[in-house]
Structures are given as C-alpha cells and as structure tokens.
Design a protein around this motif. Sequence first.
Motif, short mmCIF file in Angstrom:
data_model
loop_
_atom_site.label_atom_id
_atom_site.label_comp_id
_atom_site.label_asym_id
_atom_site.label_seq_id
_atom_site.Cartn_x
_atom_site.Cartn_y
_atom_site.Cartn_z
N GLU A 189 0.86 -1.18 0.00
CA GLU A 189 0.00 0.00 0.00
C GLU A 189 0.89 1.23 0.00
O GLU A 189 1.89 1.28 0.71
CB GLU A 189 -0.93 0.01 1.22
CG GLU A 189 -2.03 -1.04 1.13
CD GLU A 189 -3.07 -0.87 2.22
OE1 GLU A 189 -2.85 -0.02 3.12
OE2 GLU A 189 -4.10 -1.56 2.17
N MET A 190 0.52 2.22 -0.82
CA MET A 190 1.34 3.42 -0.93
C MET A 190 0.49 4.58 -1.44
O MET A 190 -0.62 4.36 -1.97
CB MET A 190 2.51 3.16 -1.89
CG MET A 190 2.10 2.84 -3.31
SD MET A 190 3.52 2.50 -4.40
CE MET A 190 4.06 0.92 -3.77
N GLU A 204 -6.44 8.29 -1.93
CA GLU A 204 -5.07 8.78 -1.76
C GLU A 204 -4.09 7.64 -1.54
O GLU A 204 -2.93 7.73 -1.93
CB GLU A 204 -5.02 9.75 -0.57
CG GLU A 204 -5.76 11.06 -0.82
CD GLU A 204 -5.63 12.02 0.35
OE1 GLU A 204 -4.88 11.69 1.29
OE2 GLU A 204 -6.27 13.09 0.32
N THR A 205 -4.56 6.56 -0.91
CA THR A 205 -3.72 5.37 -0.69
C THR A 205 -4.24 4.24 -1.57
O THR A 205 -5.44 3.97 -1.60
CB THR A 205 -3.75 4.93 0.79
OG1 THR A 205 -3.30 6.02 1.60
CG2 THR A 205 -2.85 3.74 1.01
N VAL A 206 -3.32 3.60 -2.28
CA VAL A 206 -3.71 2.53 -3.21
C VAL A 206 -2.92 1.26 -2.91
O VAL A 206 -1.90 1.29 -2.21
CB VAL A 206 -3.47 2.94 -4.68
CG1 VAL A 206 -4.40 4.06 -5.08
CG2 VAL A 206 -2.02 3.32 -4.91
N ARG A 207 -3.40 0.17 -3.44
CA ARG A 207 -2.75 -1.14 -3.27
C ARG A 207 -2.08 -1.51 -4.59
O ARG A 207 -2.73 -1.55 -5.64
CB ARG A 207 -3.82 -2.17 -2.89
CG ARG A 207 -3.30 -3.49 -2.39
CD ARG A 207 -4.44 -4.25 -1.72
NE ARG A 207 -4.02 -5.59 -1.31
CZ ARG A 207 -4.15 -6.68 -2.05
NH1 ARG A 207 -4.70 -6.58 -3.26
NH2 ARG A 207 -3.73 -7.84 -1.62
N VAL A 208 -0.79 -1.76 -4.55
CA VAL A 208 -0.02 -2.07 -5.76
C VAL A 208 0.44 -3.53 -5.71
O VAL A 208 1.06 -3.97 -4.75
CB VAL A 208 1.21 -1.15 -5.89
CG1 VAL A 208 2.01 -1.50 -7.13
CG2 VAL A 208 0.77 0.32 -5.94
N VAL A 209 0.13 -4.27 -6.77
CA VAL A 209 0.51 -5.68 -6.88
C VAL A 209 1.60 -5.79 -7.94
O VAL A 209 1.38 -5.41 -9.09
CB VAL A 209 -0.69 -6.57 -7.24
CG1 VAL A 209 -0.26 -8.03 -7.38
CG2 VAL A 209 -1.79 -6.45 -6.18
#
Length: 381
Positions: A217-218, A238-243
């Motif tokens: 998460e970033m 504003e905060t997203v989950r990156v795979v």
Amino acid sequence: TVNEEEFRRLMLEQKERARAARKRTDTDAWAGDAALMEGIPQTEFLGYRQLESDARVLALFRGGERVEQAGADEVTVVLGRTPFYAESGGQAGDTGTIESGDALLQVTDTVKNHGGVFLHRASVSAGSIRAGETVHAAVDQERRHAVMRNHTAAHLLQAALRQVLGSHVEQAGQSVSDEHVRFDFTHFSAMTPEEIAKVENIVNRVILDGVPVETREMPLEEAKKQGAMALFGEKYGETVRVVSAGDFSKELCGGTHVDNTAKIGLFKIVSEGSAAAGVRRIEGVTGLGVLSLLDSSLGAVRETASVLRLNNPADVVHKTRQLMDELREKEREIESLNSRLASVRISGMLENARSVGGIRVVTALFSSTGGEALRAMCDRV
C-alpha cells in the motif's frame, strides 16, 4: 447508420445482467436502503491475510427484510469482520461456510454495497442463526486459490500483451473466477496465431521462473511514479494497493493474488475474439483448469479415433485426411454420374416435346434431384 451487430451483442449482455440481478434481488437490491442498513458499520476485511475467522453477526436479511433469526432458508448475513472477498474489480466473490453452535450455512456468494458492508448470501443447511451471536466464517480455500491463480495470470497477461502488441493495450474489463480468466483489452485487430502463441509463452516463462508477487500500500502519486498500471477512468483514493510480479508487472489492484507466479502452474489461452469495436477478448485457464482442458481435448481425440475405428489416437489426422480425399473423389464421381443421368433424361424429354403455337415445349417434374444435376440438365437443353 446503426451497428446492428453491436446492438444485438449489447442487448444480450443486458439480458444476462438482468438475469443475474433477478437471482440476487434478496442480496443487493435493497442494500442501499438507508433504513434497513441503519447502524451497520463498514465490514472489516481480513481476507488478504487469512481465510477463516470468528466474527459477530451484525444483521440478517431474508427476502429483503431484516430479521433476528433464520433457519432452513435463504438468508443474507452481515458480519462485523470477514475473510470472504466481496465481488469487485472483476473478481468473483468468495464462497464457503459460516458455523455457530447449532447452525451451518453454505455461503454461495459475497457482494458489498456502496457503504462497504459485505453481504454473505447463504443457505441455512442445519440449525438456525441469530443476530448478535458469534460465528466461525471459513472461505472455500480450494476455490479461492483457483481465483487467485487466475487473477495473477490476468496481470501477467496484460504485461505480455503490451510487450507483443504495443503500449496502446489497456485493460477494458475483466472477469476472474475459479474456472477461468476473461480479459478485455484495447486493440485494433484480431491477434494472429503467432501473436497468441508468443503472449502465452511469455506468461508461462514468467510462471516457470517463480517470480515473487508482492503487494504494497502506498500513496497514489508514488504508485504512478513507479509506473503502476491503473484502470482508465477509475477513481482511486489517496492510498492505493499495488501488486507487483518482479519487474514484469505492476498494477493497482484490490484483488487477491498468489505470492509467487510458480503457484499459477500453467497458463493456456482458450480463445481470442472481438468484445466490441476496438476491444478484443481473451479467455484463459490456469492450474487445474489447464489439466481439465487437456483431459477434455484428449477425450475428444480418443472418441474421434473410436468413431474412425482406429486403435491409435495418433493416427486421427492421417485417417481424417485420407477420408477427406476419398470423400472428394466420391463427390467427383457423383457429379460425373449426375451429368450422364442428365443427358439420358434430356434425350427422353426432347423426344416427347410438344408443339404449341409453333414453339417446341418440354415439361418435366423431377423429385430428389440436386442443384448440380439440374444445372447440368439446363446446359444440355
């Protein structure tokens, strides 16, 4: 002008959506009703880290009405926290079980409303469940793992398509279940067999390399700087989950994934076709789905060999070519015989010609006569 083919395709999709909506009227048609959902907080999702947990029953719904107890019936359960993934982002909702002291529920689907409340659609197969009690929720692990394999494969597929077809390729929709992955993407023409094979090989090389799949998460801006792929038109917080799958693939995604590409097993493209104007669709399978596909294909070959009375299925291609050559030869013989038959028939007809007003008139009635024979007879006349 109207694109009638596109209209029919969209109408078919709408009918499918309507059927699906009718099946789930008791789960989500009322989910936005403020009065029914009053006092129910957003569900805490645990499913990224665990596949079972204890939880308190916050509410029960039956037939679109809130109830305090349910037994031997279809019911929608709201838990304070849950390991069940709710359908979103194209990923199917989890199934599994919910158990209490005397109740056993089979969860057949999980969805969520706009307020982030997870709705577990279930059937009570034993006992009765009551609002306020503590239950044990367990996801069907085998099915979840199959969904995870297909979802991670969808990420690898998009990266491979961009390598082979170009950077214009973007996701235009996807459906990920335990059975298959369906991936829609922007592209201007049908893929060639060579392109399909190349994409498939790239994905399988990444799988066999055993690349770690990491989830972080970033802030959204940081994710963009790292080059994470995002869905066009999608709204992100504003905060997203990156795979990420190593350096090969990096996407914004809220779904569940395997932690290593090797766990996908294998990836096989089943079909590639048009989904809409400028949009192509690929359907593929992974893991045990590939094994099932192989079993089905080999079964068809063995059955064909049996029909052709062959002991060795490997001879199917040779035997089929031989039969096609024989069939073409028979067709040529039949055509020749029809031509001779036409000559005989025409000779008899002309001998029986009648004179009507100074014009020779020939009439005849033919039954069970093919087009080729009739054309030959006309030529003879």
